[in-house]
Design an enzyme around this catalytic site. Sequence first.
Site, PDB file in Angstrom:
ATOM      1  N   ASP A 130      16.649 -28.250 -31.264  1.00 59.83           N
ATOM      2  CA  ASP A 130      15.481 -29.086 -30.991  1.00 59.83           C
ATOM      3  C   ASP A 130      14.805 -29.550 -32.273  1.00 59.83           C
ATOM      4  OD1 ASP A 130      14.632 -30.228 -28.679  1.00 59.83           O
ATOM      5  OD2 ASP A 130      12.908 -28.900 -28.420  1.00 59.83           O
ATOM      6  N   ASP A 444      11.413 -21.677 -16.993  1.00 57.59           N
ATOM      7  CA  ASP A 444      12.530 -20.939 -16.416  1.00 57.59           C
ATOM      8  C   ASP A 444      12.164 -20.323 -15.062  1.00 57.59           C
ATOM      9  OD1 ASP A 444      10.712 -19.341 -17.707  1.00 57.59           O
ATOM     10  OD2 ASP A 444      12.129 -18.528 -19.164  1.00 57.59           O
TER      11      ASP A 444
END
Length: 630
Positions: A130, A444
């Site tokens: 990222d 998540d």
Amino acid sequence: MGSDGYVPLFETKKVKGRVIYRLFSVSIFVGIRLILVYRFKCIPREGEDGRWVWIGLFAAELWFSLFWVCTQALRWNRVYRYEDDLPKVDIFVCTADPMIEPPMMVINTVLSVLAYDYPTQKLSVYLSDDAGSEITFYALLEASHFAKEWIPYCKKFRVEPRSPEAYFLSISDPNDVKETKEFVAIKKLYEDMENQIGRAAKLGRLSGEQQSKHKGFSQWDSYSSIRDHDTILQILVDGRDPNARDIEGRSLPTLVYLAQEKRPQHPHNFKAGAMNALIRVYEKISNGQIIHNVDCDMYSNDSQSVRDALCFFMDEEKGQEVAFVQFSEGFKNVTKNEIYGSSFRVGMEVEFHGLDGNGGPLYIGTGCFHRRDTLCGRKFDKECTNRWYMKNDPRSEVSLQELEAKSKVLASCTYEENTQWGKEASLFLTFSNTGLKYGCPVEDVITGLSIQCKGWKSVYFNPETKAFIGVAPITLPQTLVQHKRWAEGNFLILLSKYSPAWYALGKISFGLQLGYCHYSFWAPSCFATLYFSIVPSLYLLKGTPLFPQSSSLWFVPFAYVISAKYSYSLAEFLWSGGTILGWWNEQRIWLYKRTSSYLFGFIDAILKSAGFSDQAFVITAKVADEDVSE
Ligand SMILES: *[C@@H]1O[C@H](CO)[C@@H](O)[C@H](O)[C@H]1NC(C)=O
Ligand SMILES: CC(=O)N[C@H]1CO[C@H](CO)[C@@H](O)[C@@H]1O
């Protein structure tokens, strides 16, 4: 392959030419019968020469015939099982910051999963960076060279664990291993690589010579900052390529580097955004049926984990219901008495097993194997099977360059606009159907919940030898910040459209609903704790009794509940493998968390859902972003 387009996980094939073999076998049988008939008929009369020899021979032949019949059992009905049709497994490793997550740590994780004991043609590893760091790319490039020696070494000598760093640390003296010569050689190779990468990381840039090693570096020409760059995508090893071989001439797993496009004016949604970009890109490249995701700080400690996970997916009775298999995690960085209580011991050893009994654990973002369809929004129905749809290799007939170009588009920051992907970073709105959910600091957990609400089950697997080992926060502030993020995120889930309290009603079991609520209630429980820690002591000073006198009969329930609860909690902690001092530390940290992390988590969650603050960002000690340091 069946006519309906799927193949079983493993295939059972009857051997070819069985009819011919059986005819042949029958002919021998007839022959043997005739021999026996001859022996029997022509036994010499009594008194004739050789009668007993003849009878002995007859007995021996009878025995051989019987024996022959038995050998037929071993040949009559042969089947051969082929593992060829194991599903393809794609592994996503996420990293976000080359400072917090040094490239050496990242490639150790990558190498540990590249060396899984699994057919290499069926394995692909994707590194999502990222930060789009050139140094991380360089480290991955070096790792791809090292893997050519490391993978055969691991497989030949059955090395465990397969993260080179952890392995070399576990062996203090090269004479302890049989393969001393090879060990010394491979360790030297590793150290050379470590030095090279270390030097580059220290300098913060690469030399011209290093950059000339791979054409991929040219993609950084248009790179202006960590938040402003094109998609960078490079297939470092293409598993199909006949030239991509390890030193023993066997094929290597595919290895891909991806940094999604970032522009200051577009939200990139942190880890969930990176995962979603990966899901789209991998469909073009390998498109495996199982997605395995690990954080970059969490190496695989067991090369058999892929096979372990597949056992659950392929189970004949229940396999078709399983959406994901969540493994427990171990930590290498906790002291014996866990001074900051950060190993989540009771959660891993007790609570997650409880969730599993109610329909499945939470998805905790790492050490997890997913059925790919569920991440793409598939609902559970009767058609779901424990067999794997065979997908054609998406790469066939496309050159590597074309493939890279085609896949790159999918990781651009505008790709998701007006699509079903992810969804905006705000709450109370309709989360979409595809990919990981955005807008929640625990993307998540909410993703796992939404999968379970679609009728799927999950499985918790906590093997004795921990399959994944990571680093726990090692300072008090890190611990508190991590818990603030969890408390806030879980509380936001309660307020969101996907609330375990009402959205999930009737979709998952009541026990599982309560289980999710337990985590969601972390944040608001700060108030009761604060009240209890402040008010009674003030009143004690004033002399107003808030609790019964010890002489009163009402004292008994108080004394009982408090002592029983604490003894149970201590026993549970010790049973989970902790120490007494560790339990004491846990209690201490528990109070810290409830009075600080949970309070701030609660306030932030309320501000966010009231629209005062919209930076829904991800903070973890593992995956952190620029804003985090603030
Ligand atoms: C990691 O794997 C090694 C080798 O199999 C094993 O000895 C060790 O106990 C494992 N670590 C944990 C925490 O289970
Ligand atoms: C990666 C990391 O944080 N490693 C630390 C783990 O803890 C030991 C001491 O317990 C440190 O020496 C490591 O640096």
